[in-house]
Design a protein around this motif. Structure first.
Motif, PDB file in Angstrom:
ATOM      1  N   VAL A  80      -1.707  71.248 -10.935  1.00  0.00           N
ATOM      2  CA  VAL A  80      -2.546  72.191 -10.188  1.00  0.00           C
ATOM      3  C   VAL A  80      -3.415  71.492  -9.151  1.00  0.00           C
ATOM      4  O   VAL A  80      -3.547  71.960  -8.014  1.00  0.00           O
ATOM      5  CB  VAL A  80      -3.426  72.999 -11.166  1.00  0.00           C
ATOM      6  N   TYR A  81      -4.011  70.363  -9.528  1.00  0.00           N
ATOM      7  CA  TYR A  81      -4.959  69.709  -8.616  1.00  0.00           C
ATOM      8  C   TYR A  81      -4.293  69.210  -7.342  1.00  0.00           C
ATOM      9  O   TYR A  81      -4.979  68.955  -6.339  1.00  0.00           O
ATOM     10  CB  TYR A  81      -5.672  68.550  -9.322  1.00  0.00           C
ATOM     11  N   ALA A  82      -2.972  69.073  -7.363  1.00  0.00           N
ATOM     12  CA  ALA A  82      -2.257  68.506  -6.213  1.00  0.00           C
ATOM     13  C   ALA A  82      -1.494  69.550  -5.415  1.00  0.00           C
ATOM     14  O   ALA A  82      -0.668  69.201  -4.569  1.00  0.00           O
ATOM     15  CB  ALA A  82      -1.294  67.418  -6.687  1.00  0.00           C
ATOM     16  N   GLN A  83      -1.779  70.826  -5.631  1.00  0.00           N
ATOM     17  CA  GLN A  83      -1.024  71.871  -4.952  1.00  0.00           C
ATOM     18  C   GLN A  83      -1.623  72.271  -3.605  1.00  0.00           C
ATOM     19  O   GLN A  83      -1.173  73.236  -2.997  1.00  0.00           O
ATOM     20  CB  GLN A  83      -0.894  73.101  -5.867  1.00  0.00           C
ATOM     21  N   TYR A 106      -8.254  66.308  -3.362  1.00  0.00           N
ATOM     22  CA  TYR A 106      -9.634  66.526  -3.816  1.00  0.00           C
ATOM     23  C   TYR A 106     -10.527  65.329  -3.552  1.00  0.00           C
ATOM     24  O   TYR A 106     -11.745  65.477  -3.391  1.00  0.00           O
ATOM     25  CB  TYR A 106      -9.655  66.877  -5.309  1.00  0.00           C
ATOM     26  N   HIS A 107      -9.959  64.128  -3.501  1.00  0.00           N
ATOM     27  CA  HIS A 107     -10.770  62.942  -3.229  1.00  0.00           C
ATOM     28  C   HIS A 107     -11.559  63.121  -1.924  1.00  0.00           C
ATOM     29  O   HIS A 107     -12.751  62.829  -1.858  1.00  0.00           O
ATOM     30  CB  HIS A 107      -9.895  61.688  -3.118  1.00  0.00           C
ATOM     31  N   ARG A 166     -14.520  77.736  -5.939  1.00  0.00           N
ATOM     32  CA  ARG A 166     -15.135  78.264  -4.716  1.00  0.00           C
ATOM     33  C   ARG A 166     -14.483  77.692  -3.463  1.00  0.00           C
ATOM     34  O   ARG A 166     -14.554  78.283  -2.390  1.00  0.00           O
ATOM     35  CB  ARG A 166     -16.633  77.944  -4.713  1.00  0.00           C
ATOM     36  N   GLU A 167     -13.862  76.521  -3.595  1.00  0.00           N
ATOM     37  CA  GLU A 167     -13.246  75.851  -2.450  1.00  0.00           C
ATOM     38  C   GLU A 167     -11.835  76.402  -2.232  1.00  0.00           C
ATOM     39  O   GLU A 167     -10.940  76.208  -3.053  1.00  0.00           O
ATOM     40  CB  GLU A 167     -13.193  74.335  -2.709  1.00  0.00           C
ATOM     41  N   LEU A 168     -11.653  77.085  -1.104  1.00  0.00           N
ATOM     42  CA  LEU A 168     -10.365  77.707  -0.811  1.00  0.00           C
ATOM     43  C   LEU A 168      -9.257  76.684  -0.645  1.00  0.00           C
ATOM     44  O   LEU A 168      -8.082  76.987  -0.877  1.00  0.00           O
ATOM     45  CB  LEU A 168     -10.475  78.568   0.456  1.00  0.00           C
ATOM     46  N   ARG A 169      -9.608  75.466  -0.259  1.00  0.00           N
ATOM     47  CA  ARG A 169      -8.585  74.437  -0.045  1.00  0.00           C
ATOM     48  C   ARG A 169      -8.048  73.870  -1.350  1.00  0.00           C
ATOM     49  O   ARG A 169      -7.157  73.026  -1.340  1.00  0.00           O
ATOM     50  CB  ARG A 169      -9.147  73.327   0.849  1.00  0.00           C
ATOM     51  N   TYR A 170      -8.554  74.345  -2.494  1.00  0.00           N
ATOM     52  CA  TYR A 170      -7.951  74.012  -3.782  1.00  0.00           C
ATOM     53  C   TYR A 170      -6.916  75.054  -4.199  1.00  0.00           C
ATOM     54  O   TYR A 170      -6.134  74.825  -5.114  1.00  0.00           O
ATOM     55  CB  TYR A 170      -9.022  73.913  -4.875  1.00  0.00           C
ATOM     56  N   ALA A 171      -6.918  76.201  -3.544  1.00  0.00           N
ATOM     57  CA  ALA A 171      -5.944  77.245  -3.860  1.00  0.00           C
ATOM     58  C   ALA A 171      -4.544  76.742  -3.531  1.00  0.00           C
ATOM     59  O   ALA A 171      -4.311  76.127  -2.493  1.00  0.00           O
ATOM     60  CB  ALA A 171      -6.254  78.511  -3.069  1.00  0.00           C
ATOM     61  N   ALA A 172      -3.621  77.010  -4.410  1.00  0.00           N
ATOM     62  CA  ALA A 172      -2.271  76.455  -4.267  1.00  0.00           C
ATOM     63  C   ALA A 172      -1.566  76.951  -3.008  1.00  0.00           C
ATOM     64  O   ALA A 172      -1.615  78.140  -2.681  1.00  0.00           O
ATOM     65  CB  ALA A 172      -1.440  76.818  -5.490  1.00  0.00           C
ATOM     66  N   ARG A 173      -0.939  76.020  -2.296  1.00  0.00           N
ATOM     67  CA  ARG A 173      -0.033  76.399  -1.217  1.00  0.00           C
ATOM     68  C   ARG A 173       1.183  77.063  -1.851  1.00  0.00           C
ATOM     69  O   ARG A 173       1.722  76.571  -2.855  1.00  0.00           O
ATOM     70  CB  ARG A 173       0.419  75.162  -0.436  1.00  0.00           C
ATOM     71  N   ASP A 174       1.631  78.162  -1.304  1.00  0.00           N
ATOM     72  CA  ASP A 174       2.757  78.891  -1.892  1.00  0.00           C
ATOM     73  C   ASP A 174       3.975  77.996  -2.077  1.00  0.00           C
ATOM     74  O   ASP A 174       4.679  78.094  -3.093  1.00  0.00           O
ATOM     75  CB  ASP A 174       3.119  80.092  -1.019  1.00  0.00           C
ATOM     76  N   ARG A 223       6.404  62.704   4.321  1.00  0.00           N
ATOM     77  CA  ARG A 223       5.041  62.516   4.817  1.00  0.00           C
ATOM     78  C   ARG A 223       4.516  63.761   5.531  1.00  0.00           C
ATOM     79  O   ARG A 223       3.346  64.115   5.410  1.00  0.00           O
ATOM     80  CB  ARG A 223       4.983  61.314   5.750  1.00  0.00           C
ATOM     81  N   ALA A 224       5.385  64.421   6.245  1.00  0.00           N
ATOM     82  CA  ALA A 224       4.973  65.630   6.959  1.00  0.00           C
ATOM     83  C   ALA A 224       4.696  66.775   5.981  1.00  0.00           C
ATOM     84  O   ALA A 224       3.695  67.484   6.108  1.00  0.00           O
ATOM     85  CB  ALA A 224       6.053  66.044   7.956  1.00  0.00           C
ATOM     86  N   PHE A 225       5.578  66.934   5.006  1.00  0.00           N
ATOM     87  CA  PHE A 225       5.446  68.039   4.059  1.00  0.00           C
ATOM     88  C   PHE A 225       4.200  67.895   3.190  1.00  0.00           C
ATOM     89  O   PHE A 225       3.539  68.881   2.848  1.00  0.00           O
ATOM     90  CB  PHE A 225       6.694  68.107   3.168  1.00  0.00           C
ATOM     91  N   PHE A 226       3.856  66.651   2.842  1.00  0.00           N
ATOM     92  CA  PHE A 226       2.717  66.413   1.960  1.00  0.00           C
ATOM     93  C   PHE A 226       1.510  65.824   2.697  1.00  0.00           C
ATOM     94  O   PHE A 226       0.666  65.166   2.104  1.00  0.00           O
ATOM     95  CB  PHE A 226       3.126  65.499   0.806  1.00  0.00           C
ATOM     96  N   SER A 227       1.430  66.103   3.981  1.00  0.00           N
ATOM     97  CA  SER A 227       0.271  65.659   4.749  1.00  0.00           C
ATOM     98  C   SER A 227      -1.004  66.258   4.175  1.00  0.00           C
ATOM     99  O   SER A 227      -1.088  67.457   3.933  1.00  0.00           O
ATOM    100  CB  SER A 227       0.432  66.093   6.214  1.00  0.00           C
ATOM    101  N   GLY A 228      -2.006  65.411   3.928  1.00  0.00           N
ATOM    102  CA  GLY A 228      -3.267  65.880   3.363  1.00  0.00           C
ATOM    103  C   GLY A 228      -3.245  66.099   1.867  1.00  0.00           C
ATOM    104  O   GLY A 228      -4.237  66.529   1.284  1.00  0.00           O
ATOM    105  N   SER A 229      -2.112  65.812   1.234  1.00  0.00           N
ATOM    106  CA  SER A 229      -1.951  66.020  -0.204  1.00  0.00           C
ATOM    107  C   SER A 229      -2.045  64.693  -0.951  1.00  0.00           C
ATOM    108  O   SER A 229      -1.631  63.652  -0.429  1.00  0.00           O
ATOM    109  CB  SER A 229      -0.580  66.656  -0.485  1.00  0.00           C
ATOM    110  N   PRO A 230      -2.568  64.691  -2.185  1.00  0.00           N
ATOM    111  CA  PRO A 230      -2.582  63.449  -2.962  1.00  0.00           C
ATOM    112  C   PRO A 230      -1.182  62.956  -3.299  1.00  0.00           C
ATOM    113  O   PRO A 230      -0.992  61.775  -3.613  1.00  0.00           O
ATOM    114  CB  PRO A 230      -3.359  63.829  -4.230  1.00  0.00           C
TER     115      PRO A 230
END
Length: 344
Positions: A98-101, A105-106, A257-265, A284-291
């Motif tokens: 879940v945390y990586a969807q 978060y870092h 409360r942070e919308l950017r933790y909501a899972a990408r579909d 790299r493109a697909f997971f840009s900004g992702s842990p």
């Protein structure tokens, strides 16, 4: 004066976006050194050599920064809106923790920590250092000492107010602040988290053998994974939420409360066949900004191939077969294993 500061600090933390703010001293975790030494002595840290190399700091937060007099522990909820276990019922798709969807978060937590630290300096002076899983800081024991929660039988921090879906961050400061009461264990006789583990990674309650933990295996472990464990990983391709999801205290989990933790579909239940075909650029493109990006394409595709091998989907054999000549040796090994499993 310090009590008033603590109250204002807690309010500022909430305004910035944190869901909990508690305080302890750097030296309030006296049991950590012996526990860490025993963990490493049993080689339960696997390939995470930094745990042994930096044992002095991780075992003794006061040694990390001797001038620090208080540790402000912050908790931020990332409670999922969907059932994180649903994807496990669909073997043709990959399970991502879940945390990586969504966003890493870092980055998000650290920005909030820095905002809080700047506020504290402007308000009261002193010096600060902020940490969010970026240094050998024993965040979970400190969180327990500060009263954020207690380390459950799965070794993760559990809160009566937030369940166990929350991130931890810390602000070390030279300012002496009033401390909170340490939390006590509320697990009782429950063993839901232990029984939920697919690989039996808990030798005993409150003990973890990382070498059998799917989160460790899919993220930290380099090279091929033992075949015995591959077969137990199911379709989990990055991390594992089974022990977290099983915790009954999640009935008290608060909404993120942070919308950017909501899972990408596209990350809730991605198709294994599509993930397996990612080259380095596409990964790299697909997971840009992702842990997920930090483990690299090869390790990720290795995980995807193990999931394909466990899928019992004959139509995915051609996908695995297409990677038996991959440039990476570990990917080739995983592809051969997956293709072989789908012809048995």
């Amino acid at each position: 004066m310090t009590s008033d500061l603590k109250n204002r600090l807690a309010q500022e933390a909430q305004d910035i976006g944190f869901d909990a703010c508690r305080i302890c001293r750097p030296w309030d975790v006296p049991l950590v050194p012996d526990r860490l030494e025993a963990f490493v002595a049993k080689k339960r840290h696997g390939q995470m050599g930094w745990m042994a190399e930096r044992m002095n700091w991780r075992g003794n937060p006061a040694a990390l920064w001797p001038d620090a007099r208080s540790v402000i522990m912050l908790g931020e909820s990332y409670t999922p809106e969907h059932d994180p276990m649903e994807v496990l019922k669909h073997p043709g798709r990959g399970g991502i923790s879940v945390y990586a969807q969504n966003k890493d978060y870092h980055d998000l937590v650290k920005k909030r920590l820095k905002r809080l630290a700047r506020w504290l300096i402007a308000d009261s002076g002193g010096e600060v250092k902020v940490f969010v899983d970026t240094a050998p800081v024993p965040e979970k024991p400190l969180g327990e000492a500060a009263g954020l929660g207690w380390q459950g039988k799965h070794t993760n921090l559990v809160s009566r107010e937030m369940g166990n879906w929350f991130f931890l961050g810390s602000v070390f400061t030279t300012i002496e602040l009033p401390v909170d009461t340490a939390e006590v264990d509320h697990c009782g006789s429950c063993r839901s988290c232990l029984d939920a583990c697919p690989t039996d990674a808990f030798p005993a309650p409150y003990q973890l053998d990382a070498r059998r933990c799917i989160s460790y295996l899919t993220i930290e472990h380099k090279g091929p994974i033992d075949e015995e464990l591959r077969a137990l990983m199911g379709n989990r391709i990055y991390g594992c939420d089974d022990c977290l999801a099983a915790c009954p205290w999640n009935k008290f989990a608060v909404e993120a409360r942070e919308l950017r933790y909501a899972a990408r579909d596209e990350l809730k239940a991605p198709k294994l066949a599509e993930l397996a075909t990612l080259d380095d650029t596409a990964f790299r493109a697909f997971f840009s900004g992702s842990p997920i990006k930090r483990i690299g394409r090869d390790r990720f595709v290795r995980n995807v191939l193990y999931a394909i091998g466990n899928s019992d989907r004959a139509e995915l054999r051609i996908v695995a077969q297409g990677l038996v000549d991959d440039a990476d040796e570990t990917v080739r090994d995983a592809a051969r294993w997956a293709a072989g499993r789908l012809t048995e």
